[in-house]
Design a protein around this motif. Structure first.
Motif: not given
Length: 349
Positions: A29-30, A44-47, A52-58
């Motif tokens: 959700h964030a 905070r979640i976005r930071q 971590l270098g997280y990229r969403p699974n488009l």
């Protein structure tokens, strides 16, 4: 970077959730801007995700939302007139502008080969399409309608009852400009050469030409050629036209491939360009500029017109409806005079 027994792996949403001490749902959700998440928690979640270098699974996101986040550019116009061997013609200029505009809005552009028949548009995963200058019985439009996909047209649709939004490419005014230029250069018996189909550029040009012929006393001479024939079809149509109407002193060949063929036909008939016969065309593209002599043509402002078509399509995808079918109009076209029609010095800008 998270690791496993086989080496580094991309961080997952679970990794972000553990690092931020929240649930995976809260992370989702964030990062997607949905749900009720405290603004401080969202930040905070976005930071954490960034660290971590997280990229969403488009792909997964698109499947969940039922969106492809892709639009198609389609036309029934064959490459013989839309691009030719160089693939740098009208269609490719439109494609480049559409791809840039779509990407700015987060959409990919799917370039579909000429839709003549078969199932070109049934197998691509798209949300909608831009149809370039649809013909009266357009195969691309038929396939999009069968799939229930929204589309907009670049160029006025000519099919009866087609009220889809479109960007007006000024078919009639373009012909008016070219005919006025020919008259200013001394033409008194110009002929018109158009495609055999019913695209707006041919339909509107024919109407404009007949009006001008009636107004100025020209004997109307209109020839058609099949789009699939490209330059050779233009050559053959112009050769026949000159043989039947030897007093023709100008040829307005709306399709640039036809115009290049017309130049050859004029020369093979023993006539000089522009002294005996002037030649002009509609689209100021690669063919017009590299022809010998270079062809007088029209700046259609395709980049702006195409961007407007992308905007119209995305508005339809958002559920917005235009007040009128002609929801956008390209900037006013202008003639670009060149050697193929200049018997007199061009007017000062």
């Amino acid at each position: 970077m998270a690791t496993s027994g086989t080496g580094p792996r991309p961080p997952t949403i679970a990794d972000v959730a553990r690092a931020a001490s929240v649930s995976r749902t809260t992370v989702s959700h964030a990062l997607n801007g949905i749900g009720k998440v405290d603004p401080r928690t969202r930040e905070r979640i976005r930071q954490v995700a960034a660290e971590l270098g997280y990229r969403p699974n488009l792909r997964a996101q698109r499947l969940r939302r039922g969106e492809a986040k892709a639009i198609a550019l389609a036309s029934s116009m064959p490459f013989a007139v839309a691009g030719g061997a160089s693939r740098l013609g009208f269609y490719m200029e439109v494609a480049a502008a559409a791809a840039e505009s779509a990407l700015l809005h987060g959409y990919a552009l799917v370039l579909v080969p000429p839709v003549r028949s078969g199932s070109a548009l049934y197998s691509v995963d798209i949300d909608g399409a831009i149809v370039v200058e649809p013909d009266r019985d357009d195969a691309a439009v038929a396939q999009l309608r069968e799939r229930g996909l929204p589309y907009v047209a670049l160029g006025r649709p000519t099919a009866e009852g087609d009220d889809s939004p479109y960007v007006d490419l000024h078919g009639g005014p373009v012909a008016d400009l070219l005919l006025a230029h020919l008259r200013e250069q001394g033409a008194r018996r110009p002929a018109l050469l158009v495609g055999a189909g019913a695209r707006h550029s041919a339909v509107d040009a024919r109407a404009a030409y007949l009006r001008a012929a009636a107004a100025h006393g020209w004997p109307p001479v209109v020839a058609t050629a099949p789009e699939e024939g490209g330059e050779q079809a233009g050559y053959e149509a112009c050769a026949a036209l000159l043989a039947e109407h030897p007093d023709t002193d100008a040829v307005c060949a709306l399709v640039d491939a036809f115009a290049v063929g017309a130049v050859r036909a004029v020369r093979d008939s023993g006539r000089r360009i522009p002294d005996d016969v002037m030649v002009v065309t509609r689209y100021d593209g690669l063919r017009a500029r590299t022809c010998e002599p270079p062809l007088t043509a029209v700046d259609l402002h395709l980049d702006q017109a195409t961007a407007d078509a992308v905007d119209l399509l995305l508005a339809r995808l958002r559920g917005e409806t235009a007040a009128t079918p002609a929801a956008a109009t390209a900037p006013e076209p202008r003639v670009v005079p060149r050697a193929s029609s200049l018997r007199r010095p061009p007017p000062r800008p």
